[in-house]
Design a protein around this motif. Sequence first.
Motif, PDB file in Angstrom:
ATOM      1  N   PRO A  39      -3.900  26.472   0.102  1.00 52.16           N
ATOM      2  CA  PRO A  39      -2.486  26.824   0.246  1.00 52.16           C
ATOM      3  C   PRO A  39      -2.148  27.451   1.591  1.00 52.16           C
ATOM      4  N   ASP A  40      -3.145  28.049   2.229  1.00 49.56           N
ATOM      5  CA  ASP A  40      -2.919  28.682   3.533  1.00 49.56           C
ATOM      6  C   ASP A  40      -3.050  27.706   4.696  1.00 49.56           C
ATOM      7  N   SER A  41      -3.675  26.556   4.447  1.00 48.59           N
ATOM      8  CA  SER A  41      -3.898  25.591   5.520  1.00 48.59           C
ATOM      9  C   SER A  41      -3.948  24.180   4.943  1.00 48.59           C
ATOM     10  N   PHE A  42      -2.867  23.438   5.116  1.00 49.79           N
ATOM     11  CA  PHE A  42      -2.834  22.061   4.621  1.00 49.79           C
ATOM     12  C   PHE A  42      -2.086  21.180   5.622  1.00 49.79           C
ATOM     13  N   THR A  43      -2.388  19.893   5.583  1.00 51.26           N
ATOM     14  CA  THR A  43      -1.779  18.941   6.507  1.00 51.26           C
ATOM     15  C   THR A  43      -0.358  18.623   6.068  1.00 51.26           C
ATOM     16  N   ARG A  44       0.561  18.664   7.020  1.00 52.83           N
ATOM     17  CA  ARG A  44       1.955  18.331   6.726  1.00 52.83           C
ATOM     18  C   ARG A  44       2.225  16.865   7.041  1.00 52.83           C
ATOM     19  N   GLY A  45       3.253  16.317   6.389  1.00 51.43           N
ATOM     20  CA  GLY A  45       3.634  14.928   6.626  1.00 51.43           C
ATOM     21  C   GLY A  45       2.801  13.919   5.856  1.00 51.43           C
ATOM     22  N   GLU A  46       2.146  14.349   4.765  1.00 52.07           N
ATOM     23  CA  GLU A  46       1.281  13.466   3.990  1.00 52.07           C
ATOM     24  C   GLU A  46       1.974  12.950   2.730  1.00 52.07           C
ATOM     25  N   PHE A  47       1.698  11.696   2.414  1.00 54.64           N
ATOM     26  CA  PHE A  47       2.098  11.102   1.140  1.00 54.64           C
ATOM     27  C   PHE A  47       0.836  10.961   0.304  1.00 54.64           C
ATOM     28  N   ILE A  48       0.755  11.729  -0.782  1.00 53.28           N
ATOM     29  CA  ILE A  48      -0.402  11.715  -1.673  1.00 53.28           C
ATOM     30  C   ILE A  48      -0.040  10.915  -2.923  1.00 53.28           C
ATOM     31  N   LEU A  49      -0.764   9.842  -3.153  1.00 52.24           N
ATOM     32  CA  LEU A  49      -0.529   9.000  -4.326  1.00 52.24           C
ATOM     33  C   LEU A  49      -1.572   9.324  -5.391  1.00 52.24           C
ATOM     34  N   VAL A  50      -1.104   9.616  -6.601  1.00 58.56           N
ATOM     35  CA  VAL A  50      -1.974   9.844  -7.752  1.00 58.56           C
ATOM     36  C   VAL A  50      -1.739   8.707  -8.740  1.00 58.56           C
ATOM     37  N   LEU A  83       3.640  -2.092  -8.252  1.00 57.95           N
ATOM     38  CA  LEU A  83       4.091  -0.809  -7.719  1.00 57.95           C
ATOM     39  C   LEU A  83       2.925  -0.044  -7.113  1.00 57.95           C
ATOM     40  N   LEU A  84       1.791  -0.020  -7.817  1.00 55.25           N
ATOM     41  CA  LEU A  84       0.618   0.687  -7.321  1.00 55.25           C
ATOM     42  C   LEU A  84       0.137   0.100  -5.996  1.00 55.25           C
ATOM     43  N   LYS A  85       0.097  -1.224  -5.912  1.00 58.44           N
ATOM     44  CA  LYS A  85      -0.360  -1.857  -4.666  1.00 58.44           C
ATOM     45  C   LYS A  85       0.569  -1.536  -3.508  1.00 58.44           C
ATOM     46  N   GLY A  86       1.878  -1.555  -3.780  1.00 56.66           N
ATOM     47  CA  GLY A  86       2.832  -1.239  -2.726  1.00 56.66           C
ATOM     48  C   GLY A  86       2.706   0.196  -2.246  1.00 56.66           C
ATOM     49  N   LEU A  87       2.546   1.133  -3.177  1.00 61.31           N
ATOM     50  CA  LEU A  87       2.426   2.544  -2.811  1.00 61.31           C
ATOM     51  C   LEU A  87       1.102   2.836  -2.125  1.00 61.31           C
ATOM     52  N   THR A  88       0.066   2.081  -2.484  1.00 57.50           N
ATOM     53  CA  THR A  88      -1.239   2.267  -1.849  1.00 57.50           C
ATOM     54  C   THR A  88      -1.149   2.005  -0.352  1.00 57.50           C
ATOM     55  N   HIS A  89      -0.311   1.039   0.039  1.00 55.17           N
ATOM     56  CA  HIS A  89      -0.136   0.748   1.466  1.00 55.17           C
ATOM     57  C   HIS A  89       0.641   1.858   2.170  1.00 55.17           C
ATOM     58  N   GLN A  90       1.487   2.586   1.437  1.00 58.93           N
ATOM     59  CA  GLN A  90       2.321   3.621   2.050  1.00 58.93           C
ATOM     60  C   GLN A  90       1.613   4.964   2.190  1.00 58.93           C
ATOM     61  N   CYS A  91       0.674   5.265   1.294  1.00 60.68           N
ATOM     62  CA  CYS A  91       0.146   6.627   1.193  1.00 60.68           C
ATOM     63  C   CYS A  91      -0.900   6.938   2.258  1.00 60.68           C
ATOM     64  N   ASN A  92      -1.134   8.241   2.455  1.00 63.91           N
ATOM     65  CA  ASN A  92      -2.195   8.730   3.331  1.00 63.91           C
ATOM     66  C   ASN A  92      -3.448   9.101   2.561  1.00 63.91           C
ATOM     67  N   LEU A  93      -3.251   9.495   1.300  1.00 64.80           N
ATOM     68  CA  LEU A  93      -4.360   9.901   0.438  1.00 64.80           C
ATOM     69  C   LEU A  93      -4.096   9.367  -0.961  1.00 64.80           C
ATOM     70  N   HIS A  94      -5.116   8.732  -1.543  1.00 60.80           N
ATOM     71  CA  HIS A  94      -4.961   8.144  -2.870  1.00 60.80           C
ATOM     72  C   HIS A  94      -6.027   8.711  -3.799  1.00 60.80           C
ATOM     73  N   LEU A  95      -5.576   9.318  -4.903  1.00 61.27           N
ATOM     74  CA  LEU A  95      -6.476   9.817  -5.935  1.00 61.27           C
ATOM     75  C   LEU A  95      -6.287   8.951  -7.175  1.00 61.27           C
ATOM     76  N   HIS A  96      -7.309   8.160  -7.502  1.00 61.22           N
ATOM     77  CA  HIS A  96      -7.203   7.237  -8.632  1.00 61.22           C
ATOM     78  C   HIS A  96      -8.137   7.681  -9.745  1.00 61.22           C
ATOM     79  N   VAL A  97      -7.555   7.989 -10.901  1.00 62.65           N
ATOM     80  CA  VAL A  97      -8.306   8.493 -12.046  1.00 62.65           C
ATOM     81  C   VAL A  97      -8.469   7.376 -13.066  1.00 62.65           C
ATOM     82  N   GLN A  98      -9.665   7.239 -13.597  1.00 64.39           N
ATOM     83  CA  GLN A  98      -9.916   6.226 -14.619  1.00 64.39           C
ATOM     84  C   GLN A  98     -11.013   6.704 -15.559  1.00 64.39           C
ATOM     85  N   GLY A  99     -11.097   6.040 -16.715  1.00 65.77           N
ATOM     86  CA  GLY A  99     -12.121   6.396 -17.676  1.00 65.77           C
ATOM     87  C   GLY A  99     -13.503   5.994 -17.200  1.00 65.77           C
ATOM     88  N   LEU A 100     -14.515   6.520 -17.864  1.00 68.20           N
ATOM     89  CA  LEU A 100     -15.885   6.164 -17.516  1.00 68.20           C
ATOM     90  C   LEU A 100     -16.180   4.727 -17.934  1.00 68.20           C
TER      91      LEU A 100
END
Length: 278
Positions: free
Chosen positions: A13-24, A209-226
């Motif tokens: 919280p004290d130091s983070f990059t600005r201007g990022e699009f994070i896709l979850v 939608l996911l594919k389109g947003l993947t091209h736009q984002c700077n960081l992508h966190l993708h959660v899936q089952g085992l």
Amino acid sequence: MFTELNSILNTSPDSFTRGEFILVSDRQSDASFLIHHFLSFYLRARCKVCFLGLAQSFCHYSAVSQRLGVRLTQAKEKGQLVFFEGLKECLSVLTPKENNVESEAMNFLRDPPVGLRSLYEFVRSSVIVSDNMEEGAEQWGPSVLLVDDLSVLLSLGVDVGAVLDFSHYCRALVCSQVQGNMVMLVRCNGEEDDDDDDDDDGDVGSDVLLKGLTHQCNLHLHVQGLPTGYCKDIHGQMEVCWKRRQGDAPHMQKNLFQYKVYDKGASFFARGTSSAVL
């Protein structure tokens, strides 16, 4: 806020990059715990947060945030948090009782051709800091837009192209114009890379939608089952994909972690290093 995830992402919280699009995103799992993480993260960072809660009520988010040590009601009263309760606003549009400014943001339910312009205007009015602030008003950090979850708009009949346009304009506004950050959640219900012609249109739309947003984002966190199925000690896996530029060429770095969610937090570990498998 999950400190182990902060370490993985090399942020705080004290130091983070600005201007990022994070896709979850998630598939056959639930990534909403990451939305709760980023909500508490940016509130602790004293950012001005605009939260489009399209999937749950304010009471739900407030209850979870309180377990993470953040009080949403207090943040709203101070003006740090602007919360848009999509479920309530949908009801007010479909069963109108009185005109209010916020219900106009969902007017595409009444008049589909108008698209998401009014919802964008709500976001714009929330993240743009007014020059005419009252004397003595509390000062906040950079603006942040959180959306949970964007695929709900597809369920409400919005075209996937219009949703992608909405995310593009929000990114231009939040990440470029005001140099804030944006976090959006998208859910995919079908199997990955499933080309069956009998797929539900909603599943196809969420994949597009996911594919389109993947091209736009700077960081992508993708959660899936085992892939091996249910395990009580490991709830799923999370792929972290960073997009950076090295010189003139884009560079992509991926790492895979497994995780377990607790009542007041979550733990993350490299694949195969959980105590359950050692």
